[in-house]
Design an enzyme around this catalytic site. Sequence first.
Site, short mmCIF file in Angstrom:
data_model
loop_
_atom_site.label_atom_id
_atom_site.label_comp_id
_atom_site.label_asym_id
_atom_site.label_seq_id
_atom_site.Cartn_x
_atom_site.Cartn_y
_atom_site.Cartn_z
N SER A 129 0.82 -1.22 0.00
CA SER A 129 0.00 0.00 0.00
C SER A 129 0.85 1.27 0.00
O SER A 129 0.32 2.37 -0.17
CB SER A 129 -0.95 0.01 1.20
OG SER A 129 -0.21 -0.01 2.41
N GLY A 130 2.15 1.13 0.18
CA GLY A 130 3.02 2.29 0.11
C GLY A 130 3.27 2.71 -1.33
O GLY A 130 2.81 2.05 -2.27
N PHE A 131 4.02 3.78 -1.49
CA PHE A 131 4.24 4.30 -2.84
C PHE A 131 5.06 3.33 -3.69
O PHE A 131 4.70 3.03 -4.83
CB PHE A 131 4.94 5.65 -2.78
CG PHE A 131 4.07 6.78 -2.32
CD1 PHE A 131 2.68 6.65 -2.24
CD2 PHE A 131 4.63 8.02 -1.97
CE1 PHE A 131 1.87 7.71 -1.83
CE2 PHE A 131 3.83 9.08 -1.57
CZ PHE A 131 2.45 8.93 -1.49
N THR A 132 6.18 2.86 -3.18
CA THR A 132 6.99 1.95 -4.01
C THR A 132 6.33 0.57 -4.09
O THR A 132 6.46 -0.11 -5.12
CB THR A 132 8.42 1.82 -3.46
OG1 THR A 132 8.38 1.46 -2.08
CG2 THR A 132 9.18 3.13 -3.62
N CYS A 159 17.46 5.99 -3.79
CA CYS A 159 17.16 6.75 -5.01
C CYS A 159 18.21 7.83 -5.26
O CYS A 159 18.68 8.00 -6.39
CB CYS A 159 15.77 7.36 -4.95
SG CYS A 159 15.37 8.22 -3.43
N ASN A 168 12.50 8.66 -8.92
CA ASN A 168 12.97 8.06 -7.67
C ASN A 168 12.24 6.77 -7.31
O ASN A 168 12.82 5.88 -6.67
CB ASN A 168 12.81 9.06 -6.51
CG ASN A 168 11.38 9.52 -6.33
OD1 ASN A 168 10.78 10.02 -7.26
ND2 ASN A 168 10.85 9.32 -5.14
#
Lengths: 358, 358, 358, 358
Positions: free
Chosen positions: C24-27, C159, C322
Amino acid sequence: MSSVGDDAETDTEATTRAGVVGASGFTGGELCRLLTAHPEFDLVQATSREYENKTVGSVHPNLRGVDLRFSDPTDLESVDTLFTATPHGVSMEHVDEFFEAADTVVDLSADFRLDTEEQYDEWYDGHVAPEYLEKAEYALPELNRENLTGAELIASGGCNATATMLGLKPLVDGGLIDSNDRVVVDVKVGSSEGGAGGGAASSHAERSGVVRPYAPTGHRHEAEIEQFLGLSTAFTVHAVDMVRGASATGHVFPGERVTKGDLWSAYRDAYEDEPFVRLVAGGGGVYRYPEPKAVAGTNYAEVGFELDPANGRIVVFSAIDNMMKGSAGQAVHAANVALGFEETAGLEFGGLHPVGAP
Amino acid sequence: MSSVGDDAETDTEATTRAGVVGASGFTGGELCRLLTAHPEFDLVQATSREYENKTVGSVHPNLRGVDLRFSDPTDLESVDTLFTATPHGVSMEHVDEFFEAADTVVDLSADFRLDTEEQYDEWYDGHVAPEYLEKAEYALPELNRENLTGAELIASGGCNATATMLGLKPLVDGGLIDSNDRVVVDVKVGSSEGGAGGGAASSHAERSGVVRPYAPTGHRHEAEIEQFLGLSTAFTVHAVDMVRGASATGHVFPGERVTKGDLWSAYRDAYEDEPFVRLVAGGGGVYRYPEPKAVAGTNYAEVGFELDPANGRIVVFSAIDNMMKGSAGQAVHAANVALGFEETAGLEFGGLHPVGAP
Amino acid sequence: MSSVGDDAETDTEATTRAGVVGASGFTGGELCRLLTAHPEFDLVQATSREYENKTVGSVHPNLRGVDLRFSDPTDLESVDTLFTATPHGVSMEHVDEFFEAADTVVDLSADFRLDTEEQYDEWYDGHVAPEYLEKAEYALPELNRENLTGAELIASGGCNATATMLGLKPLVDGGLIDSNDRVVVDVKVGSSEGGAGGGAASSHAERSGVVRPYAPTGHRHEAEIEQFLGLSTAFTVHAVDMVRGASATGHVFPGERVTKGDLWSAYRDAYEDEPFVRLVAGGGGVYRYPEPKAVAGTNYAEVGFELDPANGRIVVFSAIDNMMKGSAGQAVHAANVALGFEETAGLEFGGLHPVGAP
Amino acid sequence: MSSVGDDAETDTEATTRAGVVGASGFTGGELCRLLTAHPEFDLVQATSREYENKTVGSVHPNLRGVDLRFSDPTDLESVDTLFTATPHGVSMEHVDEFFEAADTVVDLSADFRLDTEEQYDEWYDGHVAPEYLEKAEYALPELNRENLTGAELIASGGCNATATMLGLKPLVDGGLIDSNDRVVVDVKVGSSEGGAGGGAASSHAERSGVVRPYAPTGHRHEAEIEQFLGLSTAFTVHAVDMVRGASATGHVFPGERVTKGDLWSAYRDAYEDEPFVRLVAGGGGVYRYPEPKAVAGTNYAEVGFELDPANGRIVVFSAIDNMMKGSAGQAVHAANVALGFEETAGLEFGGLHPVGAP
């Protein structure tokens, strides 16, 4: 306590003591900014429970040069005028305390905007100090100047309602529309409207670049519009990518066709003597209609209109800074009227050009 | 000429030769992006008078790896399908040449969107090739799939019209509204809609952060909406701070009250089999309604709605990428249908999250 | 469990089972996006404690069409490859469990990027599974391709370190600089680098428009740069107004003057066979140097340089997304290498033009 | 001609007649904004060839309430002070005319910033009025206050040079660095720095969201830095997504290690009495370092620093509004000093919070 802001503006003659409750929030910060540079007010207290003893500049970087620290809201200084920028529901619980500390209270929440307990209960949850509703005067001078002189409790209006009413009022006053006419209002607002809180939906990554319908129906500001203009609006608010600003587009279908001349007459009659309303209706150049970024940081409202020959629709545009004309600026303007100061005192900043997405 | 884009995607089996006229513009660049990665098309020519002999990547940095140079538009290669992304009025002057070079022409301008010369003259200036109007098929498969198969001249729709029609069509098809009902459409669009040109009003300093009413009344896309849906809309477009995206909010007042169930039925009936329409109507989370940034770069449209109990209004939201579903993506989608390819071929990209203001 | 993403891409032949922990996180969301469209991987599980049982599309709107729900991270499916996108410190606690569930683990946190416990302790807090440090292979194929084949534990790089190393590596490999030379790296990053969390500093109102030095000194990514390039960098990171993207500018002072020809040789030698590095060094047009928005959503890095005749300085520019080349894309790229897939499988998306602030 | 701006500020006592040449440009507009609200200046003329006879508010929407029209630059009014905001190279051609019209000339271009014709020729093209170079005084009071009193020709500094010099000067004056030390300066600027012109690279669609190295080496502002500080800087400028603002990060390597205490002493000594410099170095909260958006619209500079223990580097941050402290504000500040006015007159605006990307 000594006065503050001496390094920013020479307000040595300011003798009206002022305080701000809820000063670490966005509109509280605007109040501090306006009051420290105001020629009549001497800001002696800014409260914040969370940031007690920190400088106001530690939260509001534009106030880094101001020599004032947040203090505990339960220990109010005695002032002439108290500005309260608390979340909805807080002021009505503490209004008696506010009046113990001050002669005049200017509240920026929704607590005292509506006239009756019945109205309040319809749009919000039960009022705990309904006896103040009748006493309170709505802050927007363009709507209510005559009642503000000497007012003791002033209720600053909702930002979306303010933008909308400034756009539509000339049509009502000019007799061009009435309560039977269809009025759609489509509002676009910046992220500061949500306050300093936050949350996932307000994070930069999620909030950037949106055209987000966040109040498709049932927005509480409809209540103010109905109360003052007698109009029931079909009202929808979208969040767009700016921090400051509210732009309201009214799509109005009058019972009888109107002319461009009718519109010019109505808007000129309404606003030719208003110090904070600019009529912007067509003409050349890049900025042909009201534009929120053109009034960012100011107490000005831009109002304009077009006529749709295809269907007789009047398209009304109005643009304000939601935190200024839509909140803190309106509050100071109303206080100026109430206390007999120059109306424009402390509100002279006229905005920037060019400017990005303030 | 050898095929291009070999390093990007293995389209070694692509056998349908394609060309792009006007390839240095924004939608022309999108066509190049889509066609170089398309499993069926082999992009053999991209024309640009201004950038002749330069690589397509020198203008479109996302295509830096593509081995193709712009060529002179007066020297068209023989192809199967020619996509033309020229300013309005250019394609109708050159349509005969286009058909000399190609069997199928997919035009992205407004030149062939309307059915009759009368309609065209009402909204634009005189048509120089009216005999093609009847022959042309409107590209949007959700509206016109049955006529696209085998079509030789395809007219990709206007971006604002596309967004609006995808939002309103289920209401018309479901019998919930008709031409007597009041329909207001308030559109918010990104700066790419203005094309690659420029000018002071489009400069970053002036264009950033605006909520700019740039077409308050009389927008030409109304013509397409009326042609396909039979609805006369009160239509207004605002420029907001994004590059890609069009978000249309319809404020619809049906003759008779409808229920949320009626709406769900109508929208599900319309779109349950559509590969590129996502229904987004409420629910939890940050993205409860259609959001242009959620479909940026994709051929998807998001469509959703709410019902306003106060006045029976249906609020319809639709969001697209104006350059994709609103132009180049729609064109490729239509070509896929016309040529019997998989409908979604070359259009699978589903978008990014999080993403800023694409 | 059936495979997902069938409606997005026809990956019917995908037979390598994959899971994502921290989806559920961005990455984590990027991993889901890449894996559902990947021709070799079949995404069978995406875990999230907070959003258990909700669809992945309810958090990541670009995945609304994907038929997969978040599941409990303590109940891992048996898969071939497990991608773990958890906060720093979590993976090292659970790495044994990960290997019980999977043959190959690709971790996106900082837990396994450094070679030794000593290094880790210097930059982070005590490691709880130091025995895995030696086993882990750094993910960036441009640095470490030869060691990735067959790797069982892969550590996706930081990143900012990734952007920096891609810019500087050719100078080291080409013998143009060594550890005695002064190297300043000034990085500009988007808000997604902070993850999906939030907080006042990340709110849209505070984060918009900043040029905010958030890691003036002592950034942990320096450790990776020193480990791989043997360079001690003077490293500073600024947050700027974009969501995706990292742009690193290296100001490099070689011991002996170099020529533009030296630079072209070094960079061409380093990258002419690299599928995901674009050299962008001058030339005409609007995009003359590496630009993060030109690679947003992609696994590409753009790298370029200039020579300062006034002082012999080499100015190196590199730009990545990133979350892609700097995290999830790099992870999938490394997995492709480790598992013997086509290197570019599932990573073909080349980016958009024009595009705003993705 | 009557004075203007009466409706904005009561400057009834303003008796110093001022004119602005090049008033339709961005910095020209800032001059008009500042001068109409200035307590000492009475703005009697604003020239623009392109917009002759149009109101200044038709170009600068923030000046819509100002009663002044652009006039022909070849017909200059007799004034006390003439501010000239013309493109580089224009003022030196007309400087004799300027002095026929005015006693004091404050020029915002690069024409009179350098001391000698040799310097000018090195960085620009041949000077046509070199006899004025010696006469001209550099405007930045923090560098040159003692020479400004009574100055007749004042040259407002370059915005990037101003930001850089305000950051580095305390290190030079405090003896912490000298001309032998390595100094890298990495600047980030907004789009207003390019002026009101435009072009494809400046269009919103192309310019939004960039981290664009637009002057990697050889920036002309290096000349001013060398002239005033005796430092040869390795200087690189990046365009980022804001309209107003310049943020300079200096990476400085002193010959001998310094302490945090040395830095505090040097910066306090330099700026404790400066009315327009705020020291911002660490501390808590969201805004721990200089931030351009915190000073947008103001004449303030924020300056701060950190020390990198790993390598002895001093990291210096400075932030200004490029059009204010970096141009028009600096010009008015210098004029205040030259004419013996209160230094802060007309420059009291302290900025906004929150604010987006101004």
